[in-house]
Design an enzyme around this catalytic site. Structure first.
Site, PDB file in Angstrom:
ATOM      1  N   HIS A  72      38.402  -2.571  29.270  1.00 32.08           N
ATOM      2  CA  HIS A  72      38.008  -1.351  29.486  1.00 32.08           C
ATOM      3  C   HIS A  72      36.347  -0.890  29.124  1.00 32.08           C
ATOM      4  CE1 HIS A  72      40.386   3.002  29.752  1.00 32.08           C
ATOM      5  NE2 HIS A  72      38.929   3.140  30.206  1.00 32.08           N
TER       6      HIS A  72
ATOM      7  N   TYR B 134      45.208   5.738  28.823  1.00 35.99           N
ATOM      8  CA  TYR B 134      45.479   7.140  29.268  1.00 35.99           C
ATOM      9  C   TYR B 134      46.844   7.648  28.718  1.00 35.99           C
ATOM     10  CZ  TYR B 134      41.786   5.654  32.841  1.00 35.99           C
ATOM     11  OH  TYR B 134      40.636   5.274  33.212  1.00 35.99           O
TER      12      TYR B 134
END
Length: 277
Positions: free
Chosen positions: A111, A53
């Protein structure tokens, strides 16, 4: 605050704070940290972030928000698949720890499935646990077959959660993945539970919201929170949105509400490919 149990029995908030897209603009950093602090004050003490992010910028915003109150939060971050070799997992975690300005990440996730053997990633997780740098590990964007492969590995049964896309408009995981995880007491973390705000605008959702005197997004979030074993992590970078999300926890949907929403957003009747944003 309602809670959801991790496999080892630790309780975590059923409603947390997402941070996807935070940290992308330096000018927003203070207001984003303020929003996270507001959420913590309201009991939404689970914060989800990732090295991906804003290329680590989101973790830096989280650091701002939790400075001086680390013990109050349950911190989640993620390693990118192309960093998820044994050594790469350890190095990525250490970089996240530095950006977060903490000594330990409570829950560290892969992830999404990548090219490195899962055994290598698990070895990295194990090394991090033994060093006290993470407390639990889990995965994100794993479908049922991938979860079966993972948990069949030596040590794979220690997976603490699977974070997947789940909301009213993305119900495919209900067919097999959610029941599979529930049978093994593995909670599911629902990312984008409001479809990044796009869930609003449906007539049935508006009808349910009107019955309770709330917004459509609050009704949609209440629907996700109504599911046992699911942790919702909506992202909100404004104080009013954080407070609205917290208020959704107090909405009690009725059987009529659920029937109305099932008609507009039908549950799956067959296996669907895992959806990813």
């Amino acid at each position: 605050m309602r809670t959801v149990m991790l496999p080892d029995g630790e309780a975590v908030p059923a409603l947390g704070l997402g941070t996807w897209h935070m940290g992308e603009r330096g000018a927003d950093r203070r207001s984003e940290a303020d929003a996270l602090r507001c959420g913590i004050d309201l009991g939404m003490t689970l914060i989800d972030t990732a090295e991906m992010y804003a290329s680590g910028g989101s973790e830096e915003v989280v650091a701002d928000a939790i400075r001086g109150r680390r013990d109050a939060v349950f911190l989640v971050s993620k390693v990118l698949p192309f960093n998820a070799s044994r050594n790469g997992t350890v190095e990525a975690c250490e970089a996240s720890l530095s950006r977060l300005e903490v000594e330990t990440i409570d829950l560290y996730l892969l992830h999404w499935p990548g090219s490195y053997p899962l055994e290598d990633t698990l070895a990295g997780f194990d090394e991090l646990k033994r060093a006290g740098k993470i407390r639990y590990w889990g995965v994100s964007n794993f479908d049922t077959g991938e979860m079966q492969e993972l948990t069949a590995l030596d040590g794979g049964g220690a997976c603490a959660t699977n974070q997947v896309l789940y909301n009213l408009d993305r119900r495919g995981v209900e067919y097999d993945l959610l029941p599979w995880c529930a049978a093994r007491s593995i909670p599911v973390m629902a990312y984008s539970p409001l479809e990044q705000g796009r869930i609003a605008g449906n007539r049935a959702l508006a009808e349910v919201a009107a019955r309770h005197g709330v917004t459509e997004t609050q009704a949609a979030l209440a629907w996700v929170l109504d599911r046992d074993g699911v942790i919702a992590i909506p992202k909100a970078s404004r104080l009013d949105h954080v407070r609205q999300n917290r208020a959704a926890l107090d909405i009690r949907l009725t059987a009529e509400d659920r029937r109305t929403l099932d008609t507009a957003f039908p549950p799956p009747t067959s296996k669907r490919p895992l959806e990813i944003l």
